[in-house]
Design a protein around this motif. Structure first.
Motif, PDB file in Angstrom:
ATOM      1  N   ASP A  73     -27.468   2.997   6.720  1.00  0.00           N
ATOM      2  CA  ASP A  73     -26.113   2.463   6.776  1.00  0.00           C
ATOM      3  C   ASP A  73     -26.179   0.969   7.074  1.00  0.00           C
ATOM      4  OD1 ASP A  73     -23.285   2.753   6.602  1.00  0.00           O
ATOM      5  OD2 ASP A  73     -23.151   2.808   8.777  1.00  0.00           O
ATOM      6  N   GLY A  74     -25.393   0.495   8.010  1.00  0.00           N
ATOM      7  CA  GLY A  74     -25.224  -0.933   8.221  1.00  0.00           C
ATOM      8  C   GLY A  74     -26.157  -1.549   9.239  1.00  0.00           C
ATOM      9  N   PHE A  75     -25.686  -2.615   9.865  1.00  0.00           N
ATOM     10  CA  PHE A  75     -26.522  -3.437  10.729  1.00  0.00           C
ATOM     11  C   PHE A  75     -27.135  -2.650  11.879  1.00  0.00           C
ATOM     12  CE2 PHE A  75     -26.592  -6.426  14.466  1.00  0.00           C
ATOM     13  CZ  PHE A  75     -27.756  -7.081  14.101  1.00  0.00           C
TER      14      PHE A  75
ATOM     15  N   LEU B 156     -33.597   3.637   1.359  1.00  0.00           N
ATOM     16  CA  LEU B 156     -32.675   2.880   0.521  1.00  0.00           C
ATOM     17  C   LEU B 156     -31.622   2.255   1.431  1.00  0.00           C
ATOM     18  CD1 LEU B 156     -32.054   5.538  -2.275  1.00  0.00           C
ATOM     19  CD2 LEU B 156     -33.348   3.414  -2.558  1.00  0.00           C
ATOM     20  N   ALA B 157     -31.201   1.039   1.105  1.00  0.00           N
ATOM     21  CA  ALA B 157     -30.122   0.387   1.845  1.00  0.00           C
ATOM     22  C   ALA B 157     -28.814   0.690   1.126  1.00  0.00           C
ATOM     23  CB  ALA B 157     -30.357  -1.112   1.929  1.00  0.00           C
ATOM     24  N   GLY B 158     -27.957   1.467   1.775  1.00  0.00           N
ATOM     25  CA  GLY B 158     -26.712   1.859   1.128  1.00  0.00           C
ATOM     26  C   GLY B 158     -25.821   0.685   0.793  1.00  0.00           C
ATOM     27  N   HIS B 159     -25.743  -0.275   1.722  1.00  0.00           N
ATOM     28  CA  HIS B 159     -24.872  -1.426   1.492  1.00  0.00           C
ATOM     29  C   HIS B 159     -25.318  -2.570   2.379  1.00  0.00           C
ATOM     30  CE1 HIS B 159     -21.918  -1.230   5.106  1.00  0.00           C
ATOM     31  NE2 HIS B 159     -22.938  -0.456   5.396  1.00  0.00           N
TER      32      HIS B 159
ATOM     33  N   GLY C 129     -21.076   3.328   4.973  1.00  0.00           N
ATOM     34  CA  GLY C 129     -21.672   2.655   3.822  1.00  0.00           C
ATOM     35  C   GLY C 129     -22.755   3.487   3.170  1.00  0.00           C
ATOM     36  N   ALA C 130     -23.529   4.211   3.974  1.00  0.00           N
ATOM     37  CA  ALA C 130     -24.555   5.101   3.427  1.00  0.00           C
ATOM     38  C   ALA C 130     -23.917   6.193   2.588  1.00  0.00           C
ATOM     39  CB  ALA C 130     -25.379   5.701   4.565  1.00  0.00           C
ATOM     40  N   ALA C 131     -22.827   6.772   3.086  1.00  0.00           N
ATOM     41  CA  ALA C 131     -22.164   7.854   2.364  1.00  0.00           C
ATOM     42  C   ALA C 131     -21.598   7.374   1.035  1.00  0.00           C
ATOM     43  CB  ALA C 131     -21.056   8.453   3.228  1.00  0.00           C
ATOM     44  N   VAL C 132     -21.016   6.179   1.019  1.00  0.00           N
ATOM     45  CA  VAL C 132     -20.445   5.647  -0.218  1.00  0.00           C
ATOM     46  C   VAL C 132     -21.530   5.438  -1.272  1.00  0.00           C
ATOM     47  CG1 VAL C 132     -19.253   3.652  -1.232  1.00  0.00           C
ATOM     48  CG2 VAL C 132     -18.450   4.602   0.913  1.00  0.00           C
TER      49      VAL C 132
END
Length: 337
Positions: free
Chosen positions: A250-252, A273-276, A307-310
């Motif tokens: 997910d994020g930061f 993988l970096a979702g976003h 963000g990971a889910a999206v």
């Protein structure tokens, strides 16, 4: 996987398995025969090969995809580093469990089995400006709570967090692990103004100075400056690596959980993988350190695995094309001359 001691954690971090190169090559050979110009699906093709190598299947699947949101409370909030009170962590966990948060909707749409893991919310970590955030046993327990959420037959693990004050812990972890100006790692978190951000920087500098003489290995950095939910993410991602389960970050804050591990073992995030890329300013810098290119840039900064889910439907699209498209021979289409 279980970490019975700091030494066991260090040993797991030092000995990381890699993807199945032969399976990845087989998947690449299939890609070359699909009814499209080579490379025309861009990163979808890269994702399919990534998933094939880590799953050990030339036609990878996403039948068992899990999202885990870890929640913890932080003693450093006593310094006013968040725009919200610590009580919000407990309230948001209740919202997750009732199905009313963003991650509930996004996980459902992405086909993710959602788990919420609350970590001793009535007992915040210690204030890390004048002592370690966790005792060694507390940090090991959090690492193991994360590792417990990894089943060897998972196709993908998405990780996220909830914890008022954890953007302060995340920035401190990044600064200690990866260096640079503290201000480069600090952002508004839940909505601080410029004065609040400057105060957060000062609090983190005080913490870094206090711990300056402590060992810089991953375990010590996590226990001194992290939080239970952050250590749990680190434990889950490390366990996933040993099970060869791909991870969607997910994020930061979720990525910052890996900063101490990457500082000690630079290849740690290769199965991720970096979702976003979130709007929190340190995230882009962190992804660069991990050599990860985000799948999405939507200006999100919610956390909770959103963000990971999206990004998971993008993986589904990659696998659908890789597995479902016909080859030139199957479709009776002429290949490139």
């Amino acid at each position: 996987m279980r970490f019975d001691s700091p030494e066991a954690f260090a040993a797991a971090l030092a000995d990381l398995p890699g993807p199945d190169a032969a399976v990845r090559d087989a998947a690449s050979a299939r890609q070359a025969q699909l009814t499209k110009p080579a490379g025309s699906l861009g990163r979808l093709e890269e994702i399919a090969l990534f998933m094939a190598g880590w799953q050990g299947k030339a036609r990878p699947s996403l039948d068992r995809a899990r999202a885990v949101i870890f929640a913890g409370n932080h003693g450093v909030t006593r310094h006013g580093v968040s725009a919200f009170p610590a009580d919000v962590t407990v309230q948001m966990v209740a919202n997750f469990e009732a199905g009313g948060a963003a991650i509930n909707q996004l996980a459902r749409e992405a086909g993710l089995d959602l788990h919420i893991v609350a970590l001793d919310l009535d007992n915040p970590t210690a204030d890390f400006t004048d002592g370690p955030a966790m005792r060694a046993d507390e940090c090991l327990n959090a690492l193991n709570r994360g590792a417990e959420m990894v089943d060897a037959d998972l196709d993908l693990l998405a990780v996220g967090e909830m914890g008022i004050g954890n953007s302060t812990a995340a920035a401190a972890l990044c600064a200690r692990s990866l260096g640079g100006d503290v201000r480069d790692w600090v952002g508004p978190g839940t909505g601080l103004d410029a004065t609040g951000v400057a105060h957060k920087v000062a609090v983190i500098k005080r913490a870094l100075a206090f711990h300056a003489g402590a060992p810089h290995d991953a375990f010590e950095t996590l226990r001194r400056l992290g939080g239970r939910e952050i250590a749990a993410i680190a434990g889950a991602v490390l366990a996933a690596r040993h099970a060869r389960v791909p991870v969607m970050l997910d994020g930061f804050i979720a990525c910052a959980a890996l900063a101490p591990l990457v500082a000690q073992q630079p290849s740690l995030a290769e199965h991720c993988l970096a979702g976003h890329c979130s709007a929190e300013p340190g995230h882009r810098r962190l992804l660069h350190q991990f050599s990860l290119t985000p799948l999405l840039q939507l200006g999100m900064r919610l956390g909770e695995g959103s963000g990971a889910a999206v990004a998971v439907p993008i993986v589904r699209a990659a696998l659908a094309t890789h597995n479902g498209m016909a080859t030139f021979a199957e479709a009776s289409v002429s290949g490139k001359l």
